[in-house]
Design an enzyme around this catalytic site. Structure first.
Site, short mmCIF file in Angstrom:
data_model
loop_
_atom_site.label_atom_id
_atom_site.label_comp_id
_atom_site.label_asym_id
_atom_site.label_seq_id
_atom_site.Cartn_x
_atom_site.Cartn_y
_atom_site.Cartn_z
CB SER A 9 62.42 11.67 29.74
OG SER A 9 61.89 12.72 28.98
CG ASN A 82 64.79 12.14 35.87
OD1 ASN A 82 65.23 11.34 36.69
ND2 ASN A 82 65.31 12.25 34.64
CB SER A 134 70.53 12.25 45.03
OG SER A 134 71.71 11.54 45.36
CE1 TYR A 146 73.22 14.96 41.38
CE2 TYR A 146 73.65 13.72 43.39
CZ TYR A 146 73.04 13.81 42.15
OH TYR A 146 72.26 12.78 41.69
CB SER A 147 75.04 17.45 48.92
OG SER A 147 75.81 16.31 48.67
CB ILE A 179 70.13 4.29 39.69
CG1 ILE A 179 69.36 4.57 40.99
CG2 ILE A 179 69.24 3.66 38.62
CD1 ILE A 179 68.71 3.40 41.66
P1 NDP Z 1 71.67 10.79 33.17
O1 NDP Z 1 72.84 11.70 33.10
O2 NDP Z 1 71.84 9.40 32.67
O3 NDP Z 1 70.41 11.45 32.45
C1 NDP Z 1 70.04 12.76 32.75
C2 NDP Z 1 69.16 13.28 31.65
O4 NDP Z 1 68.85 14.65 31.98
C3 NDP Z 1 69.88 13.32 30.29
O5 NDP Z 1 69.00 12.89 29.27
C4 NDP Z 1 70.24 14.79 30.13
O6 NDP Z 1 70.23 15.26 28.80
C5 NDP Z 1 69.08 15.46 30.85
N1 NDP Z 1 69.41 16.82 31.21
C6 NDP Z 1 70.55 17.27 31.80
N2 NDP Z 1 70.52 18.61 31.92
C7 NDP Z 1 69.34 19.02 31.39
C8 NDP Z 1 68.74 20.28 31.20
N3 NDP Z 1 69.33 21.42 31.59
N4 NDP Z 1 67.53 20.35 30.60
C9 NDP Z 1 66.92 19.22 30.18
N5 NDP Z 1 67.44 17.99 30.34
C10 NDP Z 1 68.64 17.89 30.93
O7 NDP Z 1 71.24 10.79 34.70
P2 NDP Z 1 70.42 9.72 35.56
O8 NDP Z 1 69.37 9.10 34.74
O9 NDP Z 1 71.39 8.87 36.28
O10 NDP Z 1 69.78 10.69 36.64
C11 NDP Z 1 68.43 11.15 36.59
C12 NDP Z 1 68.13 11.86 37.89
O11 NDP Z 1 68.29 10.95 38.98
C13 NDP Z 1 69.05 13.04 38.18
O12 NDP Z 1 68.33 14.08 38.80
C14 NDP Z 1 70.05 12.46 39.15
O13 NDP Z 1 70.63 13.44 39.98
C15 NDP Z 1 69.17 11.50 39.93
N6 NDP Z 1 69.88 10.45 40.62
C16 NDP Z 1 70.60 9.51 39.92
C17 NDP Z 1 71.26 8.52 40.60
C18 NDP Z 1 72.06 7.46 39.91
O14 NDP Z 1 72.68 6.64 40.61
N7 NDP Z 1 72.08 7.39 38.61
C19 NDP Z 1 71.22 8.42 42.06
C20 NDP Z 1 70.43 9.45 42.69
C21 NDP Z 1 69.78 10.40 41.98
P3 NDP Z 1 71.58 15.24 27.91
O15 NDP Z 1 71.82 13.82 27.60
O16 NDP Z 1 71.22 16.06 26.72
O17 NDP Z 1 72.64 15.87 28.76
#
Ligand code: NDP
Length: 238
Positions: A9, A82, A134, A146-147, A179
């Site tokens: 988040s 998430n 997703s 990912y899928s 998104i």
């Molecule tokens: P972002 O990459 O913008 O944000 C993901 C967040 O997750 C980042 O803050 C990241 O931290 C954090 N994160 C990654 N790995 C870890 C970990 N091991 N432990 C804790 N935190 C972690 O992604 P989105 O906001 O786009 O995606 C959010 C979710 O929605 C994901 O699960 C994604 O698969 C899903 N999704 C997104 C879509 C899209 O179009 N954007 C479509 C469908 C699904 P850091 O910055 O430190 O890496």
């Protein structure tokens, strides 16, 4: 105070979910890999109250056990799983590391985090689990890792719905389409245009579109909605 854990988040969809829920007066525990989550949590706390940030790599079970050890379990009402990453590449060129990183971050994390709080949710006889899957769960070129993780998230969600319903806990998945977040910003414009063509609403979704769906599932009044896949994709079908 009903508290909700939101993983991943610090930015993107997770940040929006945390802010949306904080505005609705839930207590929020923002969790992220990046240590700046402590500062983000404190800024959000100044704005809305009852928000804190916890640094944790949710792909590791041991790190989750440690990071959440001081959280008062009895207060945790909801979990939004998430956090996610992608490492898109054709399967023939996919390395073990690319497979492993995505499965651990996008799927194992759901086990690692949910497991920390499930017994207290059962004791409370109430709770909400919302897993972010997703549209790619159905299979998408370049996304075997990912899928697989996102389809796994759906099996996990539906199984928990069946097992935990009797304790007043619901488990649902959100299936975002395309998104606008840092994850998708890096995609080439040509690919983005192709996606928009496929979306009947002819626009990219916003993180708030997803946050609104999460808030709907968190509501007490949504307690009879269990085991669903809530599509937030503007009608896009991959
Ligand atoms: P972002 O990459 O913008 O944000 C993901 C967040 O997750 C980042 O803050 C990241 O931290 C954090 N994160 C990654 N790995 C870890 C970990 N091991 N432990 C804790 N935190 C972690 O992604 P989105 O906001 O786009 O995606 C959010 C979710 O929605 C994901 O699960 C994604 O698969 C899903 N999704 C997104 C879509 C899209 O179009 N954007 C479509 C469908 C699904 P850091 O910055 O430190 O890496």
């Amino acid at each position: 105070m009903k508290k909700i854990i939101v993983t991943g988040s610090n930015r993107g969809i997770g940040h929006s979910i945390a802010e949306y829920l904080a505005k609705k007066h839930y207590g929020i525990i923002m969790v992220d890999y990046d240590s700046s989550i402590n500062e983000t949590g404190s800024q959000m706390n100044d704005l809305y109250g009852n928000v804190e940030g916890i640094q944790c790599d949710v792909s590791s079970y041991e790190k989750c056990e440690k990071a959440f050890s001081n959280v008062d379990r009895s207060e945790v009402y909801g979990i939004v799983n998430n956090a996610g990453i992608n490492r898109d590449v054709m399967f023939k060129n996919m390395t073990y590391e690319q497979w492993d990183a995505v499965i651990k971050t996008d799927l194992y994390s759901m086990f690692n985090v949910t497991k920390q709080f499930i017994n207290s949710m059962i004791e409370n006889n109430s709770g909400r689990i919302v897993n972010i899957s997703s549209a790619s769960w159905n299979g998408n070129i370049g996304q075997a890792n990912y899928s697989a993780a996102k389809a796994g998230a759906i099996g996990f969600t539906r199984t928990l719905a069946r097992e935990l319903g009797k304790y007043g806990i619901t488990s649902n998945a959100i299936v975002p389409g395309f998104i606008k977040t840092p994850m998708t910003d890096s995609m080439p414009d040509k690919i983005k245009e192709k996606f928009i063509e496929k979306i009947p609403l002819k626009r990219i979704g916003t993180p708030e579109d997803v946050a609104n769906a999460v808030e709907f599932l968190m509501k007490g009044e949504s307690g009879y909605i269990n085991g669903i896949l809530l599509d937030v994709g503007g009608g896009m079908i991959l």
